[in-house]
Motif scaffolding. Structure first.
Motif, PDB file in Angstrom:
ATOM      1  N   VAL A 131       0.838  -1.199   0.000  1.00  0.00           N
ATOM      2  CA  VAL A 131       0.000   0.000   0.000  1.00  0.00           C
ATOM      3  C   VAL A 131       0.876   1.254   0.000  1.00  0.00           C
ATOM      4  O   VAL A 131       1.807   1.379   0.794  1.00  0.00           O
ATOM      5  CB  VAL A 131      -0.937   0.007   1.232  1.00  0.00           C
ATOM      6  N   GLY A 132       0.603   2.137  -0.905  1.00  0.00           N
ATOM      7  CA  GLY A 132       1.355   3.398  -0.987  1.00  0.00           C
ATOM      8  C   GLY A 132       2.565   3.353  -1.895  1.00  0.00           C
ATOM      9  O   GLY A 132       3.161   4.398  -2.187  1.00  0.00           O
ATOM     10  N   LEU A 133       2.955   2.165  -2.351  1.00  0.00           N
ATOM     11  CA  LEU A 133       4.082   2.059  -3.278  1.00  0.00           C
ATOM     12  C   LEU A 133       3.589   2.298  -4.702  1.00  0.00           C
ATOM     13  O   LEU A 133       2.457   1.961  -5.052  1.00  0.00           O
ATOM     14  CB  LEU A 133       4.736   0.677  -3.187  1.00  0.00           C
ATOM     15  N   ASN A 134       4.472   2.875  -5.541  1.00  0.00           N
ATOM     16  CA  ASN A 134       4.033   3.123  -6.915  1.00  0.00           C
ATOM     17  C   ASN A 134       3.996   1.823  -7.720  1.00  0.00           C
ATOM     18  O   ASN A 134       4.582   0.811  -7.333  1.00  0.00           O
ATOM     19  CB  ASN A 134       4.907   4.195  -7.596  1.00  0.00           C
ATOM     20  N   LYS A 135       3.300   1.873  -8.840  1.00  0.00           N
ATOM     21  CA  LYS A 135       3.038   0.665  -9.637  1.00  0.00           C
ATOM     22  C   LYS A 135       4.314  -0.016 -10.110  1.00  0.00           C
ATOM     23  O   LYS A 135       4.392  -1.246 -10.156  1.00  0.00           O
ATOM     24  CB  LYS A 135       2.156   1.016 -10.842  1.00  0.00           C
ATOM     25  N   GLU A 136       5.324   0.764 -10.476  1.00  0.00           N
ATOM     26  CA  GLU A 136       6.571   0.180 -10.981  1.00  0.00           C
ATOM     27  C   GLU A 136       7.314  -0.576  -9.883  1.00  0.00           C
ATOM     28  O   GLU A 136       7.892  -1.631 -10.119  1.00  0.00           O
ATOM     29  CB  GLU A 136       7.463   1.271 -11.577  1.00  0.00           C
ATOM     30  N   VAL A 137       7.299  -0.040  -8.664  1.00  0.00           N
ATOM     31  CA  VAL A 137       7.938  -0.716  -7.537  1.00  0.00           C
ATOM     32  C   VAL A 137       7.214  -2.022  -7.230  1.00  0.00           C
ATOM     33  O   VAL A 137       7.845  -3.069  -7.020  1.00  0.00           O
ATOM     34  CB  VAL A 137       7.955   0.204  -6.289  1.00  0.00           C
ATOM     35  N   ILE A 138       5.882  -1.981  -7.223  1.00  0.00           N
ATOM     36  CA  ILE A 138       5.089  -3.193  -6.966  1.00  0.00           C
ATOM     37  C   ILE A 138       5.354  -4.243  -8.040  1.00  0.00           C
ATOM     38  O   ILE A 138       5.514  -5.439  -7.738  1.00  0.00           O
ATOM     39  CB  ILE A 138       3.585  -2.846  -6.899  1.00  0.00           C
ATOM     40  N   LYS A 139       5.436  -3.807  -9.281  1.00  0.00           N
ATOM     41  CA  LYS A 139       5.698  -4.739 -10.387  1.00  0.00           C
ATOM     42  C   LYS A 139       7.057  -5.416 -10.207  1.00  0.00           C
ATOM     43  O   LYS A 139       7.195  -6.632 -10.406  1.00  0.00           O
ATOM     44  CB  LYS A 139       5.655  -3.986 -11.722  1.00  0.00           C
ATOM     45  N   SER A 140       8.063  -4.650  -9.811  1.00  0.00           N
ATOM     46  CA  SER A 140       9.397  -5.222  -9.571  1.00  0.00           C
ATOM     47  C   SER A 140       9.342  -6.256  -8.451  1.00  0.00           C
ATOM     48  O   SER A 140       9.927  -7.339  -8.562  1.00  0.00           O
ATOM     49  CB  SER A 140      10.392  -4.119  -9.196  1.00  0.00           C
ATOM     50  N   ILE A 141       8.643  -5.934  -7.364  1.00  0.00           N
ATOM     51  CA  ILE A 141       8.544  -6.855  -6.233  1.00  0.00           C
ATOM     52  C   ILE A 141       7.894  -8.160  -6.674  1.00  0.00           C
ATOM     53  O   ILE A 141       8.360  -9.258  -6.348  1.00  0.00           O
ATOM     54  CB  ILE A 141       7.736  -6.212  -5.082  1.00  0.00           C
ATOM     55  N   ARG A 142       6.826  -8.072  -7.440  1.00  0.00           N
ATOM     56  CA  ARG A 142       6.073  -9.266  -7.831  1.00  0.00           C
ATOM     57  C   ARG A 142       6.885 -10.159  -8.770  1.00  0.00           C
ATOM     58  O   ARG A 142       6.941 -11.383  -8.600  1.00  0.00           O
ATOM     59  CB  ARG A 142       4.746  -8.861  -8.479  1.00  0.00           C
ATOM     60  N   VAL A 143       7.530  -9.553  -9.756  1.00  0.00           N
ATOM     61  CA  VAL A 143       8.280 -10.343 -10.741  1.00  0.00           C
ATOM     62  C   VAL A 143       9.536 -10.950 -10.120  1.00  0.00           C
ATOM     63  O   VAL A 143       9.825 -12.140 -10.286  1.00  0.00           O
ATOM     64  CB  VAL A 143       8.637  -9.470 -11.964  1.00  0.00           C
ATOM     65  N   LEU A 144      10.289 -10.132  -9.390  1.00  0.00           N
ATOM     66  CA  LEU A 144      11.543 -10.622  -8.814  1.00  0.00           C
ATOM     67  C   LEU A 144      11.293 -11.657  -7.727  1.00  0.00           C
ATOM     68  O   LEU A 144      12.078 -12.605  -7.565  1.00  0.00           O
ATOM     69  CB  LEU A 144      12.362  -9.445  -8.264  1.00  0.00           C
ATOM     70  N   SER A 145      10.206 -11.499  -6.974  1.00  0.00           N
ATOM     71  CA  SER A 145       9.915 -12.484  -5.930  1.00  0.00           C
ATOM     72  C   SER A 145       9.598 -13.850  -6.535  1.00  0.00           C
ATOM     73  O   SER A 145       9.873 -14.887  -5.910  1.00  0.00           O
ATOM     74  CB  SER A 145       8.766 -12.017  -5.032  1.00  0.00           C
ATOM     75  N   ALA A 146       9.040 -13.881  -7.745  1.00  0.00           N
ATOM     76  CA  ALA A 146       8.780 -15.163  -8.412  1.00  0.00           C
ATOM     77  C   ALA A 146      10.071 -15.930  -8.637  1.00  0.00           C
ATOM     78  O   ALA A 146      10.121 -17.161  -8.495  1.00  0.00           O
ATOM     79  CB  ALA A 146       8.057 -14.928  -9.739  1.00  0.00           C
ATOM     80  N   LEU A 147      11.139 -15.214  -8.970  1.00  0.00           N
ATOM     81  CA  LEU A 147      12.440 -15.857  -9.185  1.00  0.00           C
ATOM     82  C   LEU A 147      13.093 -16.238  -7.860  1.00  0.00           C
ATOM     83  O   LEU A 147      13.682 -17.313  -7.727  1.00  0.00           O
ATOM     84  CB  LEU A 147      13.353 -14.926  -9.981  1.00  0.00           C
ATOM     85  N   LEU A 148      12.988 -15.354  -6.867  1.00  0.00           N
ATOM     86  CA  LEU A 148      13.602 -15.643  -5.569  1.00  0.00           C
ATOM     87  C   LEU A 148      12.938 -16.846  -4.903  1.00  0.00           C
ATOM     88  O   LEU A 148      13.617 -17.677  -4.280  1.00  0.00           O
ATOM     89  CB  LEU A 148      13.529 -14.417  -4.656  1.00  0.00           C
ATOM     90  N   ARG A 149      11.631 -16.979  -5.035  1.00  0.00           N
ATOM     91  CA  ARG A 149      10.926 -18.106  -4.428  1.00  0.00           C
ATOM     92  C   ARG A 149      11.421 -19.438  -5.013  1.00  0.00           C
ATOM     93  O   ARG A 149      11.592 -20.415  -4.295  1.00  0.00           O
ATOM     94  CB  ARG A 149       9.415 -17.950  -4.631  1.00  0.00           C
ATOM     95  N   ILE A 150      11.678 -19.449  -6.319  1.00  0.00           N
ATOM     96  CA  ILE A 150      12.213 -20.660  -6.943  1.00  0.00           C
ATOM     97  C   ILE A 150      13.643 -20.911  -6.460  1.00  0.00           C
ATOM     98  O   ILE A 150      14.014 -22.035  -6.103  1.00  0.00           O
ATOM     99  CB  ILE A 150      12.170 -20.551  -8.483  1.00  0.00           C
ATOM    100  N   ALA A 151      14.459 -19.850  -6.446  1.00  0.00           N
ATOM    101  CA  ALA A 151      15.860 -19.999  -6.026  1.00  0.00           C
ATOM    102  C   ALA A 151      15.962 -20.503  -4.591  1.00  0.00           C
ATOM    103  O   ALA A 151      16.796 -21.364  -4.277  1.00  0.00           O
ATOM    104  CB  ALA A 151      16.582 -18.657  -6.176  1.00  0.00           C
ATOM    105  N   GLU A 152      15.111 -19.985  -3.714  1.00  0.00           N
ATOM    106  CA  GLU A 152      15.094 -20.448  -2.319  1.00  0.00           C
ATOM    107  C   GLU A 152      14.732 -21.929  -2.267  1.00  0.00           C
ATOM    108  O   GLU A 152      15.353 -22.719  -1.542  1.00  0.00           O
ATOM    109  CB  GLU A 152      14.101 -19.608  -1.515  1.00  0.00           C
ATOM    110  N   GLY A 153      13.746 -22.334  -3.072  1.00  0.00           N
ATOM    111  CA  GLY A 153      13.355 -23.740  -3.102  1.00  0.00           C
ATOM    112  C   GLY A 153      14.457 -24.645  -3.616  1.00  0.00           C
ATOM    113  O   GLY A 153      14.595 -25.796  -3.178  1.00  0.00           O
ATOM    114  N   LEU A 154      15.295 -24.123  -4.517  1.00  0.00           N
ATOM    115  CA  LEU A 154      16.380 -24.921  -5.089  1.00  0.00           C
ATOM    116  C   LEU A 154      17.512 -25.189  -4.094  1.00  0.00           C
ATOM    117  O   LEU A 154      18.380 -26.016  -4.356  1.00  0.00           O
ATOM    118  CB  LEU A 154      16.939 -24.219  -6.334  1.00  0.00           C
ATOM    119  N   ASP A 155      17.487 -24.471  -2.963  1.00  0.00           N
ATOM    120  CA  ASP A 155      18.455 -24.781  -1.902  1.00  0.00           C
ATOM    121  C   ASP A 155      17.705 -25.024  -0.593  1.00  0.00           C
ATOM    122  O   ASP A 155      18.142 -24.628   0.484  1.00  0.00           O
ATOM    123  CB  ASP A 155      19.467 -23.652  -1.723  1.00  0.00           C
ATOM    124  N   ARG A 156      16.572 -25.684  -0.723  1.00  0.00           N
ATOM    125  CA  ARG A 156      15.711 -25.918   0.436  1.00  0.00           C
ATOM    126  C   ARG A 156      16.433 -26.694   1.528  1.00  0.00           C
ATOM    127  O   ARG A 156      16.210 -26.480   2.716  1.00  0.00           O
ATOM    128  CB  ARG A 156      14.459 -26.696  -0.011  1.00  0.00           C
TER     129      ARG A 156
END
Length: 549
Positions: A439-464
């Motif tokens: 809430v309160g973050l601009n659209k571009e920042v939110i978009k970066s968080i959503r896209v990059l977190s998709a990659l980080l979630r996979i990377a974290e799982g790959l070293d579970r």
């Protein structure tokens, strides 16, 4: 001289005895090279009161300084400080009775103080301020206006090219031009101060003109307070994170303050009442500098000499590489991770895998990332688990707050938001647009968080398993609507594959492709290939398992 070894954690105190204020920075330096500020203190003592005309420190000013130094030494000892490094600047180095003052500090406060030259003061200020900025190869002009002197330097991220100290300070010039002024300051009085400053600046301006300056940075209480006044008085906000002081704003607030007597000036919006009597002279210095050097604005830094003492101390220790070889941003991230005692090996493994995923998707051209997103993914990956020392179950929440509250040097606020949210969303919840964090973050920042977190979630799982089983990953296109995630493993990795399976739905939502995990198990030469469980794994998850020697 050999670098000093910090084999065990130690507490070190740094004291800056200035002309207007005395400042303390108390830091715990850990065995891993990280450091944790324990407290910062500042007391206004006016050591330079009436001291620049006859070059004598006044008895009452000395008494105030000794009392504050004694208090700071007691505080340092209460924290069990092993070392106290104290320096004194303009008022002390210019005083004819400095020996008596230093002896009194040693006798009554048990404090050894080293008076430093103006050039050394400029060097330490450069170290302190530049260590909190992202400059790269850009050359910056650093301006620090003290009570007795103004220090100038030019430098980039790694070195300085010019150091200079001028006997121009807010207290010094107030004593010279406005010694007993309690009424308004006339335009003629203010112009006389500026004319004196211009005369003093003549030689410096010639030297500075030889350097190409990309930006200017101001430090010290005078510049900070002027920037705050501009925000509060002109922009009608009490926002504390003011980042710059503009020339036009400065002119407006100075003329408004000059027009009123001292007692009214003490109540001026945004002003530090203790500076009301010296703020006009301080403003004249910075206004003249901006005119002579052609500066439309100055960025404001809250770092200064005491931070420079810390940087100088670390640069002489076994951890000097953190100062000399790391960028300010990398150092900020590593400092926070080390302070939180993070699992460094796991952090580096996840970071490496996350960046391989990023580079692979970028190479395929299926998503256009913005400039700087790769670096933010790297830092979010490095810090994703730092909250575990507080609580494993909710470590993502703790990581988020630790990152947001750490005021990471070298980063913009929106970049810190991205890094903090990557840590928050690396597990459990995905970043839905209406999540409170966003809430309160601009659209571009939110978009970066959503896209990059998709990659980080996979990377974290790959070293579970935290065993570094996955050595290499890449995507390749299988069809118009699906990608293969190829994972090179040292042995069976069922846990990692199951974790990847959990992320397929969110990955498709972000990138528009189905994900097909494929494992390639590599064996060392001469070691028989073991694929036990592969058939069962394929049966359970539908994952293709192949082998290469």
């Amino acid at each position: 001289m050999k670098p000093e070894k910090i084999s065990e954690g130690r507490v070190v105190a740094f004291i800056d005895i200035g002309t207007n204020s005395i400042r303390l920075l108390l830091v715990r330096i850990n065995p891993n090279g990280s450091y944790l500020p324990l407290t910062k203190q500042k007391e206004t003592v006016r050591l330079g009161d009436q001291g620049f005309i006859d070059r004598i420190l006044q008895p009452k000013a000395i008494e105030r300084a000794v009392i504050v130094c004694k208090k700071f030494v007691e505080l340092a000892r209460a924290y069990r400080a092993e070392e106290i490094i104290a320096v004194a600047t303009s008022a002390t180095r210019d005083a004819s009775n400095k020996v008596q003052f230093l002896e009194m500090l040693k006798r009554e406060a048990n404090l050894e103080v080293c008076p430093i030259s103006g050039t050394e003061e400029a060097r330490l200020i450069y170290l302190g301020v530049s260590s909190g900025l992202r400059l790269g190869n850009s050359k910056a002009l650093f301006i620090d206006i003290g009570g007795g002197s103004t220090e100038l330097s030019i430098g980039d991220q790694t070195r300085y090219y010019f150091l200079y100290s001028l006997n121009l300070g807010s207290i010094r010039l107030t004593n010279m031009f406005l010694p007993d002024e309690t009424g308004p300051v006339s335009e003629e009085q203010y112009e006389r101060i500026k004319q004196y400053i211009r005369h003093k600046l003549a030689d410096v301006t010639k030297d500075l003109s030889k350097h190409r300056i990309n930006c200017s940075i101001g430090s010290s209480g005078t510049i900070e307070n002027l920037a705050r006044i501009a925000f509060v008085y002109l922009h009608k906000t009490s926002h504390e994170n003011f980042e710059k002081l503009e020339y036009e704003d400065l002119r407006k607030i100075v003329r408004a303050m000059c027009a009123i007597p001292l007692e009214e000036r003490r109540k001026f919006p945004g002003i530090n009442a203790q500076r009301a009597d010296i703020i006009i002279a301080g403003a004249a210095i910075i206004e003249t500098f901006m005119e002579e050097f052609g500066l439309s604005e100055i960025r404001v830094s809250k770092r200064g000499l005491r931070e420079g003492l810390l940087v100088d101390y670390i640069s002489k220790s076994e951890f000097s590489y953190m100062i000399t070889q790391m960028s300010v941003r990398k150092r900020s991230i590593m400092q926070l991770g080390l302070i939180c005692n993070f699992d460094e090996e796991h952090a580096h493994t996840v970071t490496r895998l996350a960046l391989e995923l990023f580079d692979s998707i970028q190479a395929l051209g299926i998503y256009e990332f913005k400039a700087g997103e790769r670096e933010l993914l790297e830092y979010g990956s490095t810090l994703h688990d730092i909250g575990t020392f507080l609580s494993y179950d909710t470590h993502q929440v703790h990581a988020y707050h630790l990152i947001r509250e750490s005021n990471l040097p070298g980063f913009q606020p929106e970049e810190i938001e991205i890094i903090a949210n990557l840590a928050y969303f690396h597990r459990k919840n995905t970043p839905k647009k209406k999540h409170p964090n966003l809430v309160g973050l601009n659209k571009e920042v939110i978009k970066s968080i959503r896209v990059l977190s998709a990659l980080l979630r996979i990377a974290e799982g790959l070293d579970r398993s935290h065993n570094g089983i996955i050595s290499h990953v890449r995507f390749y296109i299988a069809s118009t609507d699906s990608l293969v995630l190829e994972m090179h493993a040292q042995r069976e990795c069922q846990l990692e594959i199951w974790e990847v399976e959990k992320q397929k739905k969110y990955f498709k939502k972000m990138f528009g492709y189905d994900l097909q995990p494929k494992v390639i198990i590599k064996r060392d030469e001469g070691v028989p290939l073991a694929l036990e469980g592969s058939a069962e794994l394929e049966k359970i998850s539908g994952v293709e398992v192949s082998s290469k020697s």
